[in-house]
Design a protein around this motif. Structure first.
Motif, PDB file in Angstrom:
ATOM      1  N   THR A  18      26.424  -6.837  -7.951  1.00  0.00           N
ATOM      2  CA  THR A  18      26.233  -6.487  -6.549  1.00  0.00           C
ATOM      3  C   THR A  18      24.768  -6.680  -6.208  1.00  0.00           C
ATOM      4  OG1 THR A  18      27.987  -4.833  -6.718  1.00  0.00           O
ATOM      5  CG2 THR A  18      26.525  -4.683  -4.810  1.00  0.00           C
ATOM      6  N   MET A  19      24.510  -7.379  -5.124  1.00  0.00           N
ATOM      7  CA  MET A  19      23.148  -7.618  -4.654  1.00  0.00           C
ATOM      8  C   MET A  19      23.053  -7.153  -3.215  1.00  0.00           C
ATOM      9  SD  MET A  19      21.426  -9.269  -6.988  1.00  0.00           S
ATOM     10  CE  MET A  19      21.967  -9.705  -8.620  1.00  0.00           C
ATOM     11  N   GLN A  20      21.971  -6.448  -2.891  1.00  0.00           N
ATOM     12  CA  GLN A  20      21.766  -5.967  -1.529  1.00  0.00           C
ATOM     13  C   GLN A  20      20.303  -6.092  -1.139  1.00  0.00           C
ATOM     14  OE1 GLN A  20      23.816  -1.994  -2.191  1.00  0.00           O
ATOM     15  NE2 GLN A  20      24.514  -2.521  -0.123  1.00  0.00           N
ATOM     16  N   GLY A  21      20.072  -6.389   0.136  1.00  0.00           N
ATOM     17  CA  GLY A  21      18.715  -6.430   0.668  1.00  0.00           C
ATOM     18  C   GLY A  21      18.553  -5.368   1.735  1.00  0.00           C
ATOM     19  N   PHE A  22      17.373  -4.757   1.767  1.00  0.00           N
ATOM     20  CA  PHE A  22      17.093  -3.669   2.699  1.00  0.00           C
ATOM     21  C   PHE A  22      15.724  -3.869   3.344  1.00  0.00           C
ATOM     22  CE2 PHE A  22      19.647  -1.971  -0.779  1.00  0.00           C
ATOM     23  CZ  PHE A  22      20.664  -1.300  -0.111  1.00  0.00           C
ATOM     24  N   ALA A  23      15.630  -3.575   4.648  1.00  0.00           N
ATOM     25  CA  ALA A  23      14.342  -3.513   5.333  1.00  0.00           C
ATOM     26  C   ALA A  23      13.835  -2.089   5.194  1.00  0.00           C
ATOM     27  CB  ALA A  23      14.508  -3.882   6.801  1.00  0.00           C
ATOM     28  N   ARG A  24      12.598  -1.959   4.773  1.00  0.00           N
ATOM     29  CA  ARG A  24      11.989  -0.633   4.622  1.00  0.00           C
ATOM     30  C   ARG A  24      11.192  -0.278   5.871  1.00  0.00           C
ATOM     31  NH1 ARG A  24       9.624   0.046  -1.315  1.00  0.00           N
ATOM     32  NH2 ARG A  24       7.820   0.600  -0.064  1.00  0.00           N
ATOM     33  N   GLY A  25      10.942   0.997   6.040  1.00  0.00           N
ATOM     34  CA  GLY A  25      10.172   1.477   7.185  1.00  0.00           C
ATOM     35  C   GLY A  25       8.710   1.068   7.156  1.00  0.00           C
ATOM     36  N   ASP A  26       8.201   0.693   5.992  1.00  0.00           N
ATOM     37  CA  ASP A  26       6.787   0.321   5.873  1.00  0.00           C
ATOM     38  C   ASP A  26       6.549  -1.182   6.022  1.00  0.00           C
ATOM     39  OD1 ASP A  26       7.850  -0.589   3.490  1.00  0.00           O
ATOM     40  OD2 ASP A  26       6.574   0.639   2.189  1.00  0.00           O
ATOM     41  N   GLY A  27       7.590  -1.931   6.433  1.00  0.00           N
ATOM     42  CA  GLY A  27       7.435  -3.368   6.629  1.00  0.00           C
ATOM     43  C   GLY A  27       7.739  -4.207   5.398  1.00  0.00           C
ATOM     44  N   LEU A  28       8.004  -3.569   4.273  1.00  0.00           N
ATOM     45  CA  LEU A  28       8.387  -4.292   3.067  1.00  0.00           C
ATOM     46  C   LEU A  28       9.913  -4.354   2.979  1.00  0.00           C
ATOM     47  CD1 LEU A  28       5.804  -2.737   0.552  1.00  0.00           C
ATOM     48  CD2 LEU A  28       5.679  -4.967   1.715  1.00  0.00           C
ATOM     49  N   PHE A  29      10.401  -5.026   1.952  1.00  0.00           N
ATOM     50  CA  PHE A  29      11.837  -5.207   1.768  1.00  0.00           C
ATOM     51  C   PHE A  29      12.202  -4.882   0.324  1.00  0.00           C
ATOM     52  CE2 PHE A  29      10.175  -8.036   4.943  1.00  0.00           C
ATOM     53  CZ  PHE A  29      11.044  -7.887   6.005  1.00  0.00           C
ATOM     54  N   ASP A  30      13.322  -4.206   0.135  1.00  0.00           N
ATOM     55  CA  ASP A  30      13.837  -3.944  -1.206  1.00  0.00           C
ATOM     56  C   ASP A  30      15.033  -4.846  -1.447  1.00  0.00           C
ATOM     57  OD1 ASP A  30      12.029  -1.969  -1.953  1.00  0.00           O
ATOM     58  OD2 ASP A  30      13.331  -0.313  -1.330  1.00  0.00           O
ATOM     59  N   ILE A  31      15.044  -5.492  -2.593  1.00  0.00           N
ATOM     60  CA  ILE A  31      16.178  -6.290  -3.032  1.00  0.00           C
ATOM     61  C   ILE A  31      16.687  -5.608  -4.295  1.00  0.00           C
ATOM     62  CG2 ILE A  31      16.990  -8.572  -3.698  1.00  0.00           C
ATOM     63  CD1 ILE A  31      15.713  -8.376  -0.841  1.00  0.00           C
ATOM     64  N   GLU A  32      17.940  -5.150  -4.254  1.00  0.00           N
ATOM     65  CA  GLU A  32      18.509  -4.425  -5.389  1.00  0.00           C
ATOM     66  C   GLU A  32      19.674  -5.176  -5.999  1.00  0.00           C
ATOM     67  OE1 GLU A  32      17.338   0.135  -4.174  1.00  0.00           O
ATOM     68  OE2 GLU A  32      19.448  -0.372  -4.387  1.00  0.00           O
ATOM     69  N   GLY A  33      19.705  -5.150  -7.311  1.00  0.00           N
ATOM     70  CA  GLY A  33      20.809  -5.736  -8.050  1.00  0.00           C
ATOM     71  C   GLY A  33      21.411  -4.710  -8.988  1.00  0.00           C
ATOM     72  N   HIS A  34      22.733  -4.763  -9.131  1.00  0.00           N
ATOM     73  CA  HIS A  34      23.451  -3.854 -10.022  1.00  0.00           C
ATOM     74  C   HIS A  34      24.467  -4.685 -10.798  1.00  0.00           C
ATOM     75  CE1 HIS A  34      26.381  -0.238 -10.507  1.00  0.00           C
ATOM     76  NE2 HIS A  34      25.586  -0.336 -11.550  1.00  0.00           N
ATOM     77  N   LEU A  35      24.391  -4.628 -12.109  1.00  0.00           N
ATOM     78  CA  LEU A  35      25.276  -5.383 -12.989  1.00  0.00           C
ATOM     79  C   LEU A  35      26.082  -4.417 -13.843  1.00  0.00           C
ATOM     80  CD1 LEU A  35      24.406  -8.446 -15.130  1.00  0.00           C
ATOM     81  CD2 LEU A  35      25.274  -6.421 -16.255  1.00  0.00           C
ATOM     82  N   VAL A  36      27.399  -4.622 -13.889  1.00  0.00           N
ATOM     83  CA  VAL A  36      28.272  -3.821 -14.745  1.00  0.00           C
ATOM     84  C   VAL A  36      29.199  -4.768 -15.505  1.00  0.00           C
ATOM     85  CG1 VAL A  36      30.043  -2.018 -14.865  1.00  0.00           C
ATOM     86  CG2 VAL A  36      28.229  -1.870 -13.142  1.00  0.00           C
ATOM     87  N   THR A  66      10.612  -4.896  -4.759  1.00  0.00           N
ATOM     88  CA  THR A  66      10.066  -4.673  -3.430  1.00  0.00           C
ATOM     89  C   THR A  66       9.202  -5.883  -3.126  1.00  0.00           C
ATOM     90  OG1 THR A  66      10.105  -2.280  -3.716  1.00  0.00           O
ATOM     91  CG2 THR A  66       8.648  -3.150  -2.001  1.00  0.00           C
ATOM     92  N   ILE A  67       9.502  -6.548  -1.992  1.00  0.00           N
ATOM     93  CA  ILE A  67       8.777  -7.764  -1.632  1.00  0.00           C
ATOM     94  C   ILE A  67       8.207  -7.640  -0.222  1.00  0.00           C
ATOM     95  CG2 ILE A  67      10.169  -9.209  -3.159  1.00  0.00           C
ATOM     96  CD1 ILE A  67      11.722 -10.169  -0.695  1.00  0.00           C
ATOM     97  N   ASP A  68       7.218  -8.484   0.061  1.00  0.00           N
ATOM     98  CA  ASP A  68       6.664  -8.529   1.406  1.00  0.00           C
ATOM     99  C   ASP A  68       7.297  -9.689   2.166  1.00  0.00           C
ATOM    100  OD1 ASP A  68       5.311 -10.867   0.584  1.00  0.00           O
ATOM    101  OD2 ASP A  68       3.454  -9.778   0.196  1.00  0.00           O
ATOM    102  N   LYS A  69       6.878  -9.901   3.410  1.00  0.00           N
ATOM    103  CA  LYS A  69       7.502 -10.937   4.232  1.00  0.00           C
ATOM    104  C   LYS A  69       7.211 -12.345   3.727  1.00  0.00           C
ATOM    105  CE  LYS A  69       3.862 -11.042   7.705  1.00  0.00           C
ATOM    106  NZ  LYS A  69       3.557 -10.914   9.113  1.00  0.00           N
ATOM    107  N   GLU A  70       6.185 -12.510   2.897  1.00  0.00           N
ATOM    108  CA  GLU A  70       5.914 -13.810   2.267  1.00  0.00           C
ATOM    109  C   GLU A  70       6.718 -13.970   0.983  1.00  0.00           C
ATOM    110  OE1 GLU A  70       3.172 -11.885   3.391  1.00  0.00           O
ATOM    111  OE2 GLU A  70       3.131 -13.073   5.242  1.00  0.00           O
ATOM    112  N   MET A  71       7.528 -12.980   0.669  1.00  0.00           N
ATOM    113  CA  MET A  71       8.397 -12.967  -0.512  1.00  0.00           C
ATOM    114  C   MET A  71       7.587 -12.916  -1.817  1.00  0.00           C
ATOM    115  SD  MET A  71      11.459 -15.359   0.943  1.00  0.00           S
ATOM    116  CE  MET A  71      12.669 -14.915  -0.269  1.00  0.00           C
TER     117      MET A  71
END
Length: 183
Positions: A18-36, A66-71
């Motif tokens: 499962t992969m998900q991307g999130f916009a954070r309140g501080d202008g950064l982005f979280d990309i999360e991965g979960h493997l089972v 956690t990444i910025d807009k320039e990735m």
């Protein structure tokens, strides 16, 4: 159209990713991965009390970048909840990715975390996280590109359908369509 009907067969292994991307309140982005990973049968295992029961997680691992807009990676965290060996942890090694950008991502991941420097399963997951990051930031990056008229969209030439000499580009981005040279 689904795949064709398979031959008679028995299940051996299931990997759920499962992969998900999130916009954070501080202008950064979280990309999360979960493997089972699970098996439909018991697996003998000393570190987990003699056996890993059928259906229980052989691997259960999480990664957050956690990444910025320039990735560019600004933080990295990996956790192994379940693994076949108690020694399988190594989450701190993934902090080596801080400061790394997406250009040449897979080669950099292999350099910093390949072989015995990291966990094979989490390292494999990182390749999919790059695609998830790209998809998650696409609208943000598209809006920025729209502020720069005439700039080629970053999505062009990233796959067969979006080739500069293909019908999709000719229809949707005619100003960037390039007729293939016959050689």
């Amino acid at each position: 159209m689904p795949l064709s009907s398979p031959a008679q067969r028995s299940p051996l292994h299931t990997r759920t990713l499962t992969m998900q991307g999130f916009a954070r309140g501080d202008g950064l982005f979280d990309i999360e991965g979960h493997l089972v990973d699970t098996k439909p049968f018991d697996i003998p295992n000393v570190d987990r009390g003699g056996a890993i029961p059928a259906g229980d997680a052989l691997h259960d691992m999480w990664v957050r970048l956690t990444i910025d807009k320039e990735m560019v990676v600004r933080d990295a965290e990996a956790v192994t909840e379940w693994a076949p060996f108690n020694y399988c942890q190594g989450g701190q090694t993934f902090r080596r990715l801080i400061g790394v950008g997406w250009a040449g991502w897979n080669a950099k991941v292999k350099e910093f975390l390949g072989g015995t420097q990291g966990c094979t399963h989490i390292t494999e997951m990182l390749a999919q996280m790059a695609t998830t990051a790209f998809q998650s930031l696409y609208n943000h990056r598209r809006e920025e590109a729209n502020r720069e008229p005439g700039k080629k969209p970053v999505i062009l030439d990233t796959c067969y359908a979006l080739a500069s000499d293909g019908p999709v580009v000719e229809q949707h981005w005619p100003q960037f369509y390039q007729l293939k040279q016959q050689g």
